[in-house]
Design a protein around this motif. Structure first.
Motif, PDB file in Angstrom:
ATOM      1  N   ASN A  55       0.842  -1.187   0.000  1.00 30.02           N
ATOM      2  CA  ASN A  55       0.000   0.000   0.000  1.00 30.02           C
ATOM      3  C   ASN A  55       0.882   1.244   0.000  1.00 30.02           C
ATOM      4  O   ASN A  55       2.005   1.231   0.529  1.00 30.02           O
ATOM      5  CB  ASN A  55      -0.914   0.029   1.217  1.00 30.02           C
ATOM      6  CG  ASN A  55      -1.892  -1.132   1.225  1.00 30.02           C
ATOM      7  OD1 ASN A  55      -2.370  -1.563   0.173  1.00 30.02           O
ATOM      8  ND2 ASN A  55      -2.192  -1.651   2.405  1.00 30.02           N
ATOM      9  N   PHE A  56       0.339   2.294  -0.609  1.00 31.31           N
ATOM     10  CA  PHE A  56       1.095   3.541  -0.601  1.00 31.31           C
ATOM     11  C   PHE A  56       0.130   4.723  -0.551  1.00 31.31           C
ATOM     12  O   PHE A  56      -1.049   4.601  -0.931  1.00 31.31           O
ATOM     13  CB  PHE A  56       1.982   3.646  -1.848  1.00 31.31           C
ATOM     14  CG  PHE A  56       1.216   4.019  -3.094  1.00 31.31           C
ATOM     15  CD1 PHE A  56       1.151   5.351  -3.517  1.00 31.31           C
ATOM     16  CD2 PHE A  56       0.538   3.050  -3.832  1.00 31.31           C
ATOM     17  CE1 PHE A  56       0.434   5.692  -4.654  1.00 31.31           C
ATOM     18  CE2 PHE A  56      -0.170   3.400  -4.952  1.00 31.31           C
ATOM     19  CZ  PHE A  56      -0.231   4.722  -5.375  1.00 31.31           C
ATOM     20  N   THR A  57       0.620   5.845  -0.100  1.00 37.30           N
ATOM     21  CA  THR A  57      -0.101   7.110  -0.146  1.00 37.30           C
ATOM     22  C   THR A  57       0.895   8.205  -0.464  1.00 37.30           C
ATOM     23  O   THR A  57       2.078   8.127  -0.101  1.00 37.30           O
ATOM     24  CB  THR A  57      -0.803   7.438   1.197  1.00 37.30           C
ATOM     25  OG1 THR A  57       0.182   7.543   2.206  1.00 37.30           O
ATOM     26  CG2 THR A  57      -1.836   6.386   1.553  1.00 37.30           C
ATOM     27  N   VAL A  58       0.390   9.255  -1.140  1.00 34.72           N
ATOM     28  CA  VAL A  58       1.231  10.390  -1.479  1.00 34.72           C
ATOM     29  C   VAL A  58       0.324  11.593  -1.770  1.00 34.72           C
ATOM     30  O   VAL A  58      -0.825  11.428  -2.205  1.00 34.72           O
ATOM     31  CB  VAL A  58       2.128  10.086  -2.710  1.00 34.72           C
ATOM     32  CG1 VAL A  58       1.295   9.853  -3.957  1.00 34.72           C
ATOM     33  CG2 VAL A  58       3.131  11.204  -2.936  1.00 34.72           C
ATOM     34  N   SER A  59       0.825  12.766  -1.513  1.00 33.26           N
ATOM     35  CA  SER A  59       0.111  14.009  -1.823  1.00 33.26           C
ATOM     36  C   SER A  59       0.925  14.790  -2.849  1.00 33.26           C
ATOM     37  O   SER A  59       2.103  15.102  -2.613  1.00 33.26           O
ATOM     38  CB  SER A  59      -0.094  14.852  -0.555  1.00 33.26           C
ATOM     39  OG  SER A  59      -0.929  14.199   0.344  1.00 33.26           O
ATOM     40  N   VAL A  60       0.267  15.079  -3.977  1.00 35.18           N
ATOM     41  CA  VAL A  60       0.940  15.760  -5.097  1.00 35.18           C
ATOM     42  C   VAL A  60       0.302  17.140  -5.266  1.00 35.18           C
ATOM     43  O   VAL A  60      -0.938  17.255  -5.226  1.00 35.18           O
ATOM     44  CB  VAL A  60       0.802  14.941  -6.394  1.00 35.18           C
ATOM     45  CG1 VAL A  60       1.427  15.670  -7.590  1.00 35.18           C
ATOM     46  CG2 VAL A  60       1.428  13.567  -6.223  1.00 35.18           C
ATOM     47  N   PRO A  61       1.118  18.201  -5.447  1.00 30.92           N
ATOM     48  CA  PRO A  61       0.531  19.525  -5.670  1.00 30.92           C
ATOM     49  C   PRO A  61      -0.385  19.516  -6.893  1.00 30.92           C
ATOM     50  O   PRO A  61      -0.091  18.889  -7.919  1.00 30.92           O
ATOM     51  CB  PRO A  61       1.746  20.419  -5.903  1.00 30.92           C
ATOM     52  CG  PRO A  61       2.862  19.719  -5.214  1.00 30.92           C
ATOM     53  CD  PRO A  61       2.586  18.260  -5.371  1.00 30.92           C
ATOM     54  N   LYS A  62      -1.512  20.252  -6.757  1.00 26.95           N
ATOM     55  CA  LYS A  62      -2.490  20.262  -7.845  1.00 26.95           C
ATOM     56  C   LYS A  62      -2.090  21.316  -8.885  1.00 26.95           C
ATOM     57  O   LYS A  62      -2.226  22.519  -8.660  1.00 26.95           O
ATOM     58  CB  LYS A  62      -3.877  20.577  -7.287  1.00 26.95           C
ATOM     59  CG  LYS A  62      -4.946  20.592  -8.369  1.00 26.95           C
ATOM     60  CD  LYS A  62      -6.283  21.020  -7.802  1.00 26.95           C
ATOM     61  CE  LYS A  62      -7.313  21.115  -8.923  1.00 26.95           C
ATOM     62  NZ  LYS A  62      -8.601  21.633  -8.444  1.00 26.95           N
ATOM     63  N   THR A  63      -1.562  20.801  -9.985  1.00 25.82           N
ATOM     64  CA  THR A  63      -1.275  21.645 -11.165  1.00 25.82           C
ATOM     65  C   THR A  63      -1.709  20.875 -12.392  1.00 25.82           C
ATOM     66  O   THR A  63      -1.876  19.628 -12.354  1.00 25.82           O
ATOM     67  CB  THR A  63       0.225  21.982 -11.260  1.00 25.82           C
ATOM     68  OG1 THR A  63       0.959  20.772 -11.426  1.00 25.82           O
ATOM     69  CG2 THR A  63       0.720  22.726 -10.018  1.00 25.82           C
ATOM     70  N   ASP A  64      -1.907  21.592 -13.494  1.00 22.88           N
ATOM     71  CA  ASP A  64      -2.330  20.916 -14.729  1.00 22.88           C
ATOM     72  C   ASP A  64      -1.265  19.933 -15.205  1.00 22.88           C
ATOM     73  O   ASP A  64      -1.571  18.848 -15.717  1.00 22.88           O
ATOM     74  CB  ASP A  64      -2.603  21.958 -15.826  1.00 22.88           C
ATOM     75  CG  ASP A  64      -3.811  22.828 -15.499  1.00 22.88           C
ATOM     76  OD1 ASP A  64      -4.635  22.368 -14.656  1.00 22.88           O
ATOM     77  OD2 ASP A  64      -3.919  23.940 -16.035  1.00 22.88           O
ATOM     78  N   GLU A  65       0.030  20.338 -15.052  1.00 23.27           N
ATOM     79  CA  GLU A  65       1.112  19.462 -15.485  1.00 23.27           C
ATOM     80  C   GLU A  65       1.132  18.164 -14.674  1.00 23.27           C
ATOM     81  O   GLU A  65       1.299  17.058 -15.223  1.00 23.27           O
ATOM     82  CB  GLU A  65       2.470  20.172 -15.357  1.00 23.27           C
ATOM     83  CG  GLU A  65       2.664  21.339 -16.312  1.00 23.27           C
ATOM     84  CD  GLU A  65       1.992  22.599 -15.793  1.00 23.27           C
ATOM     85  OE1 GLU A  65       1.414  22.553 -14.652  1.00 23.27           O
ATOM     86  OE2 GLU A  65       2.006  23.623 -16.520  1.00 23.27           O
ATOM     87  N   ASN A  66       0.963  18.302 -13.347  1.00 23.35           N
ATOM     88  CA  ASN A  66       0.992  17.103 -12.476  1.00 23.35           C
ATOM     89  C   ASN A  66      -0.189  16.188 -12.756  1.00 23.35           C
ATOM     90  O   ASN A  66      -0.046  14.953 -12.759  1.00 23.35           O
ATOM     91  CB  ASN A  66       0.997  17.505 -11.005  1.00 23.35           C
ATOM     92  CG  ASN A  66       2.348  18.029 -10.568  1.00 23.35           C
ATOM     93  OD1 ASN A  66       3.384  17.733 -11.202  1.00 23.35           O
ATOM     94  ND2 ASN A  66       2.370  18.778  -9.473  1.00 23.35           N
TER      95      ASN A  66
END
Length: 668
Positions: A75-86
């Protein structure tokens, strides 16, 4: 009902264990890998994702799911900044593998209640369990927190004890009957203008039935019964005792008419200012509050205070004055008639043999309290059960009296032959004085079986019980106590330590004769304070109330009395050596002899009377005749058996001969 209580008691533990299991399960069960953004961006291209859940928020995209790592799913979790590229980059990575299942979640789908239950409910649950456990620890009875100041008096209703259950104190019953009449019909007294006593103080030795009598009053009047011990008022916290007194009287007023019984009131009612080093302030405050409460009780309100004590001499005078404890009732040890009545009460549920006479048992137990008599019957019942008998015999009660007075017999303790003879002559000396001295106590039983600290003892009872013994009675008692030591001196020209208890008792009587009763040449003057037991706080600093010269005269008079009695005992022993030897030698052989056997020794020289011997001989003759008859009958039976055997053998022989003859003819 009991099963439900058990479940409730174990409920907190079940909840705690369940919470711990949940925490362990959710905390360690899935081993979730938490990536930061840099780690995820560096390794995302190489990861093989299986399940992915994306929650797009206003500023970040929360991603969770599973990926394959060395053939294992993690299992994994991650938070990614919300941008169109991401977002485009994530879509390309997850779309690269056709086996990856992607689920996009609405970030606003979680309700407020779900958030609350998820984030705060576990903490609330733990707090509730902690509060519940704390309340259970402090619950129950008199140990509840913040209830130290409450009264500990036990309230009993529907008391079953009646006057018929209390014997041996007829005069005391008469004293308390007015209380019963008042509680039943107070109007008769108020119309006459009479004030019923607010309090009654019962005084007497332990075991005389003071508590039982107080309960009988409540039972006869059919009113509630508050009972408390004097020691229950005093605590380590200052002011607790006074508060408990106030609470007790408050409850009594609410329950009136009722009886409040305070047992061992001397624990809280001792004289004020009599403590060593300044006294006990807490106890004195409690006593002061009790005095105030008893003064504040309105007349004829249906509350009667009954207190009991063994030490009235140490009570504060303010407690004993009229208006508080108006009446003092002395409950003394019962006389012979009283003991008989007490024995009848306690024998109701006992299976007694028909040979037992409770009246004779009462004669043999002078100085016994009601509790002692109940214990005698109980010990007798236990002995009967131990020996597997269906009824209690007189032998059981004899042994029970010895046990109550001296303890169980030490049968394993063996004398040497010399010690046995010494003890036998010592006890025989007491018996001879009892037989030959006019005012001496009557011998009931003599034994040389060790009991307690004694190697043997004499059970001696007064010829008649007197309220006011005379000087002659005391002199005869001291003479009887000297009999054992004198017998040792006369017969062996030696003395032992076995007379120490006799000397102690004799000295105590002689001191009282000189110092308290005026029975000496010093005249009718009391040189003793007469208070009996010493109260250290009051008597520590009090000096002697007589001079040194008088002390010397007192010692001379005590010695004179003891020596006079010793000489009298020696005169009797030397004049009755034959009787002394006869009783002592019989004791050596029998170990225990009764008053009837001693009387037979005096009259006939044997423990058996001629009538008993004749009866025994007749029984032996009858037994011999019966044995002869049985022998003759056995002989006749044997002869008949032999005759029958011979006849049977002859018949069998004839039958065999006939059978042989028949066989012979058949062959021919």
């Amino acid at each position: 009902m009991n099963n439900n209580k058990k479940v409730i008691n174990f409920l907190p533990y079940i909840l705690v264990i369940s919470i711990l299991l949940l925490l362990v399960t959710f905390g360690n069960g899935n081993a979730t890998k938490v990536f930061n953004y840099n780690e995820f961006s560096a390794s995302a291209e190489k990861m093989e994702f299986k399940d992915v859940r994306m929650s797009v928020g206003t500023t970040v995209v929360n991603i969770g799911g599973t990926y394959e790592n060395n053939g294992k799913l993690e299992n994994f979790t991650v938070s990614v900044p919300k941008t169109d590229e991401n977002i485009q980059w994530l879509s390309d990575i997850f779309a690269k593998n056709k086996n990856t299942k992607v689920e996009v979640l609405d970030a606003n789908r979680e309700t407020f209640m779900e958030m609350f239950l998820k984030n705060f409910f576990p903490f609330l649950l733990l707090g509730g369990v902690a509060i519940f456990l704390f309340s259970k620890m402090n619950a129950g009875g008199s140990n509840k927190a913040f209830e130290f100041s409450k009264s500990r008096a036990k309230i009993e209703g529907n008391i079953k004890v009646r006057f018929k259950d209390v014997a041996g104190c007829d005069e005391e019953k008469e004293e308390v009957k007015e209380i019963i009449d008042y509680l039943k019909d107070p109007k008769r007294f108020t119309d006459m203008g009479a004030r019923i006593p607010k309090g009654m103080l019962m005084v007497g030795p332990p075991g005389t039935g003071k508590t039982l009598l107080a309960k009988a009053v409540a039972g006869e009047a059919d009113v509630p019964f508050f009972s408390i011990s004097g020691s229950d008022f005093v605590e380590m916290f200052v002011g607790t005792g006074a508060s408990r007194v106030r609470d007790m009287f408050k409850k009594a007023k609410q329950t009136a008419p009722c009886i409040v019984f305070i047992d061992e009131i001397d624990a809280v009612g001792r004289q004020r200012g009599a403590g060593m080093g300044g006294g006990n302030d807490e106890r004195e405050q409690t006593l002061n509050q009790m005095l105030v409460e008893m003064d504040g009780m309105e007349e004829n309100k249906g509350i009667v205070i009954i207190a009991a004590t063994n030490r009235p001499d140490v009570l504060d005078p303010a407690l004993l004055r009229s208006g508080r404890f108006d009446r003092q009732i002395t409950v003394n040890l019962p006389d012979k008639k009283g003991r008989y009545e007490i024995l009848k009460v306690h024998a109701r549920n006992k299976k007694l043999s028909s040979e037992i006479s409770l009246e004779n048992l009462a004669k043999r137990t002078p100085g016994f309290s009601g509790a002692d008599l109940e214990n005698v019957l109980n010990e007798g019942a236990i002995l009967a059960v131990r020996d597997k008998r269906k009824v209690i015999t007189m032998a059981d009660l004899d042994e029970a009296i010895d046990r109550v007075m001296m303890g169980p017999a030490k049968k394993s303790k063996k004398y040497t032959e010399q010690e046995k003879r010494l003890v036998a002559y010592h006890e025989a000396g007491h018996a001879v004085i009892g037989l030959k001295l006019k005012d001496a106590d009557k011998v009931e039983k003599v034994t040389i079986i060790p009991r307690g600290q004694a190697g043997g003892y004499n059970l001696m009872t007064p010829q008649e019980e007197k309220m006011f013994p005379t000087k002659a009675d005391f002199m005869a008692q001291i003479t009887g106590l000297m009999g054992g030591r004198v017998a040792e001196d006369v017969m062996f020209n030696e003395i032992s330590a076995g007379a120490s208890n006799d000397i102690q008792k004799a000295t105590k009587i002689a001191k009282a004769m000189v110092r308290s009763w005026g029975m000496s040449s010093l005249g009718p003057i009391q040189y003793d304070d007469g208070s009996g037991n010493v109260f250290l706080g009051r008597d520590y600093s009090s000096g002697s109330n007589y001079s040194g010269e008088i002390a010397y005269e007192i010692d001379k008079e005590i010695r004179k009395i003891i020596n006079e009695c010793y000489d009298k005992a020696k005169e009797i022993i030397e004049g009755n050596k034959d009787l002394l030897t006869l009783i002592a030698e019989t004791l050596i052989e029998e170990e225990t002899i009764t008053s009837e056997q001693i009387n037979n020794l005096v009259e006939y020289g044997s423990i058996h009377s001629p009538e008993e011997i004749k009866k025994q001989e007749e029984q032996n003759e009858d037994s011999n005749v019966e044995n002869i008859q049985n022998a003759e009958e056995a002989k006749v039976a044997e002869e008949e058996t032999v005759k029958e055997t011979k006849e049977k053998a002859e018949v069998e022989k004839s039958f065999d001969d006939a059978l042989k003859e028949l066989t012979k003819h058949s062959e021919e």
